[in-house]
Motif scaffolding. Structure first.
Motif, short mmCIF file in Angstrom:
data_model
loop_
_atom_site.label_atom_id
_atom_site.label_comp_id
_atom_site.label_asym_id
_atom_site.label_seq_id
_atom_site.Cartn_x
_atom_site.Cartn_y
_atom_site.Cartn_z
N ARG A 298 46.02 46.56 41.06
CA ARG A 298 47.02 45.49 41.15
C ARG A 298 47.27 44.89 39.78
O ARG A 298 46.33 44.66 39.00
N ARG A 299 48.51 44.61 39.48
CA ARG A 299 48.88 44.09 38.16
C ARG A 299 48.19 42.77 37.82
O ARG A 299 47.88 42.53 36.67
N ASP A 300 47.94 41.93 38.81
CA ASP A 300 47.36 40.61 38.52
C ASP A 300 45.92 40.69 38.02
O ASP A 300 45.42 39.73 37.44
N ILE A 301 45.25 41.83 38.22
CA ILE A 301 43.88 41.98 37.71
C ILE A 301 43.78 43.08 36.65
O ILE A 301 42.68 43.42 36.19
N ALA A 302 44.91 43.65 36.27
CA ALA A 302 44.91 44.85 35.43
C ALA A 302 44.16 44.67 34.12
O ALA A 302 43.38 45.53 33.72
N ASP A 303 44.38 43.57 33.41
CA ASP A 303 43.72 43.38 32.11
C ASP A 303 42.20 43.28 32.27
O ASP A 303 41.45 43.89 31.51
N THR A 304 41.76 42.51 33.25
CA THR A 304 40.33 42.37 33.51
C THR A 304 39.73 43.70 33.96
O THR A 304 38.64 44.08 33.51
N PHE A 305 40.45 44.41 34.80
CA PHE A 305 39.96 45.70 35.28
C PHE A 305 39.84 46.69 34.13
O PHE A 305 38.84 47.41 34.02
N ASP B 88 51.70 48.77 40.96
CA ASP B 88 50.35 48.81 40.41
C ASP B 88 50.34 49.37 38.99
O ASP B 88 51.24 50.08 38.59
N ARG B 89 49.28 49.04 38.26
CA ARG B 89 48.98 49.74 37.00
C ARG B 89 48.14 50.94 37.37
O ARG B 89 47.39 50.90 38.35
N CYS B 90 48.24 51.98 36.60
CA CYS B 90 47.54 53.20 36.95
C CYS B 90 46.93 53.82 35.69
O CYS B 90 47.60 53.93 34.66
N TRP B 91 45.64 54.20 35.80
CA TRP B 91 44.93 54.88 34.72
C TRP B 91 44.25 56.12 35.28
O TRP B 91 43.88 56.16 36.45
N CYS B 92 44.04 57.07 34.41
CA CYS B 92 43.31 58.28 34.76
C CYS B 92 42.20 58.47 33.73
O CYS B 92 42.45 58.44 32.53
N VAL B 93 40.98 58.66 34.22
CA VAL B 93 39.84 58.97 33.36
C VAL B 93 39.45 60.42 33.63
O VAL B 93 39.25 60.80 34.79
N ARG C 297 33.13 43.77 42.10
CA ARG C 297 33.92 42.94 41.17
C ARG C 297 35.37 42.76 41.61
O ARG C 297 35.94 41.69 41.40
N PHE C 298 35.97 43.82 42.17
CA PHE C 298 37.42 43.80 42.38
C PHE C 298 37.86 44.02 43.83
O PHE C 298 39.06 43.97 44.12
N GLY C 299 36.91 44.25 44.72
CA GLY C 299 37.24 44.39 46.13
C GLY C 299 38.30 45.43 46.39
O GLY C 299 38.25 46.54 45.85
#
Length: 97
Positions: free
Chosen positions: A10-17, A48-53, A81-83
């Motif tokens: 979710r965008r509202d937690i993206a920076d913290t995540f 949403d923000r999306c990342w791939c590791v 941490r993020f539920g």
């Protein structure tokens, strides 16, 4: 072999995540058999923000050990941490000769 994890956040937690994710990657790389990791932003039309590791592992035995001995604990940290503010998709990529 490659162990790939795609994260939809979710965008509202993206920076913290993302800050947590960078630390999480370092902890994963300290485990036996993990050789390298690449973090990518994934272009998405969604909210949403999306990342791939993409983790590179030594072999199947290293992945098996991770899944057996460490995965539940490592995943639980993110959930604690993020539920449900994120979801993860995982896949395993095997090289072709």
């Amino acid at each position: 072999m490659i162990y790939e994890v795609t994260l939809h956040v979710r965008r509202d937690i993206a920076d913290t995540f993302l800050a947590w994710l960078r630390e999480h990657i370092v902890r994963i790389l300290a485990l036996p058999g993990f050789e390298d990791a690449e973090l990518h932003a994934v272009q998405s039309d969604g909210d949403d923000r999306c990342w791939c590791v993409r983790y590179r592992l030594l072999d199947q035995a290293a992945l098996d050990a991770y899944l057996r001995d460490h995965a539940a604990r490592m995943r639980a940290d993110g959930i604690a941490r993020f539920g449900d503010a994120f979801r993860a998709e995982r896949r395993i990529l095997l090289p072709l000769a």
